[in-house]
Design a protein around this motif. Structure first.
Motif, mmCIF file in Angstrom:
data_model
loop_
_atom_site.group_PDB
_atom_site.id
_atom_site.type_symbol
_atom_site.label_atom_id
_atom_site.label_comp_id
_atom_site.label_asym_id
_atom_site.label_seq_id
_atom_site.Cartn_x
_atom_site.Cartn_y
_atom_site.Cartn_z
ATOM 1 N N LYS A 76 -25.311 -31.772 79.925
ATOM 2 C CA LYS A 76 -24.507 -32.146 81.083
ATOM 3 C C LYS A 76 -25.414 -32.666 82.195
ATOM 4 O O LYS A 76 -26.138 -31.911 82.825
ATOM 5 C CB LYS A 76 -23.695 -30.949 81.578
ATOM 6 N N CYS A 77 -25.353 -33.962 82.398
ATOM 7 C CA CYS A 77 -26.120 -34.586 83.474
ATOM 8 C C CYS A 77 -25.177 -34.811 84.650
ATOM 9 O O CYS A 77 -24.425 -35.789 84.689
ATOM 10 C CB CYS A 77 -26.730 -35.905 82.998
ATOM 11 N N SER A 78 -25.191 -33.888 85.600
ATOM 12 C CA SER A 78 -24.284 -33.956 86.748
ATOM 13 C C SER A 78 -24.642 -35.146 87.635
ATOM 14 O O SER A 78 -25.725 -35.730 87.521
ATOM 15 C CB SER A 78 -24.378 -32.666 87.570
ATOM 16 N N GLU A 79 -23.728 -35.482 88.533
ATOM 17 C CA GLU A 79 -23.988 -36.597 89.443
ATOM 18 C C GLU A 79 -25.192 -36.315 90.333
ATOM 19 O O GLU A 79 -25.997 -37.215 90.608
ATOM 20 C CB GLU A 79 -22.746 -36.888 90.300
ATOM 21 N N SER A 80 -25.339 -35.060 90.795
ATOM 22 C CA SER A 80 -26.490 -34.732 91.649
ATOM 23 C C SER A 80 -27.791 -34.831 90.861
ATOM 24 O O SER A 80 -28.805 -35.317 91.382
ATOM 25 C CB SER A 80 -26.339 -33.335 92.243
ATOM 26 N N LEU A 81 -27.771 -34.403 89.594
ATOM 27 C CA LEU A 81 -28.974 -34.523 88.765
ATOM 28 C C LEU A 81 -29.270 -35.989 88.469
ATOM 29 O O LEU A 81 -30.424 -36.430 88.521
ATOM 30 C CB LEU A 81 -28.801 -33.740 87.465
ATOM 31 N N ARG A 82 -28.223 -36.764 88.183
ATOM 32 C CA ARG A 82 -28.432 -38.189 87.914
ATOM 33 C C ARG A 82 -29.048 -38.878 89.142
ATOM 34 O O ARG A 82 -29.933 -39.737 89.003
ATOM 35 C CB ARG A 82 -27.099 -38.843 87.533
#
Length: 245
Positions: A76-82
């Motif tokens: 799961k690559c969240s928007e904040s991580l992306r």
């Protein structure tokens, strides 16, 4: 109720694929030894067994049921991580170093303070044993470097087509997640279907990991070990993170 095996230097591990937990009151505990003997760590991983114990304890060897795993396709690559990955990739003073300084990464995993955790299970004996495994080509480190500083990373073990995640650390928000994102992308690139995460935590669940039965895990492990041995290069860099952008 059975008796948990006390292993000497040459004693084989009980095989969790065929043998039930020897003591149901301590589920997942397979064996105990006075120390980690030469060659023992390699044999353990190929049976789906890993050490986990504290300073001043004997070495406790585990094969838990269920087993927490991360399928790279489900990371799961969240928007904040992306967003942080994008900034990391754009920073000309950032880089990912693979196997450049295994000792620095494992020491950082051992010494970085963690919420709700007193001390560490990564003892000097553990560091020495995994460093030996690294020198044999079966343990690897991923270091996240920014402006010349080590801000996060992880180390893992690999046999055949199976990767076993061990420990991560962060000195900057999301730095360890960037390391795991790079490992997941590398696994996808090399058709590695599963990263063993050992035990269930909320943090791992948030990244896409999920529990499976020990039997299913051990079956997948045997398939991975029996395949033609995968010899991919571990010399990737931060460009691998483009997979998530």
């Amino acid at each position: 109720m059975g008796q948990i095996a006390w292993l000497g230097p040459q004693d084989p591990f009980p095989n969790p694929f065929f043998e039930a937990d020897p003591d149901p009151s301590v589920p997942g505990l397979i064996a105990v030894s006075e120390r980690i003997y030469p060659g023992q760590l390699s044999r353990a991983y190929q049976l789906g067994i890993f050490p986990w114990y504290s300073e001043n304890q004997p070495v406790l060897w585990w094969s838990p049921d269920p087993r927490m795993v991360l399928k790279p396709t489900e990371f799961k690559c969240s928007e904040s991580l992306r967003k942080d990955i994008r900034l990391f990739c754009q920073n000309t003073n950032s880089q990912i170093l693979v196997d450049a300084d295994f000792g620095a990464v494992i020491r950082s995993c051992a010494t970085t303070s963690r919420r709700d955790q007193d001390g560490t299970w990564i003892t000097h004996e553990i560091m020495d044993a995994y460093t030996d495994l690294h020198e044999q080509g079966n343990a690897h480190s991923i270091a996240i470097m920014e402006d010349g500083q080590l801000t996060g990373g992880l180390y893992c073990v690999a046999f055949g087509g199976m990767v076993f995640g061990e420990s991560m650390f962060s000195r900057k928000t999301n730095a360890s997640k960037i390391a795991l994102a790079s490992l997941s992308a590398w696994c996808l690139q090399n058709k590695i279907e599963m990263i063993d995460c050992q035990q269930e935590t909320a943090h791992l669940r948030s990244l896409g990991a999920a529990p499976i039965s020990r039997q299913t895990f051990l079956e997948q492990l045997q398939i991975s070990l029996n395949q033609t041995k995968i010899e991919p290069s571990w010399a990737f860099d931060k460009s691998i993170l483009q997979y998530w952008l």
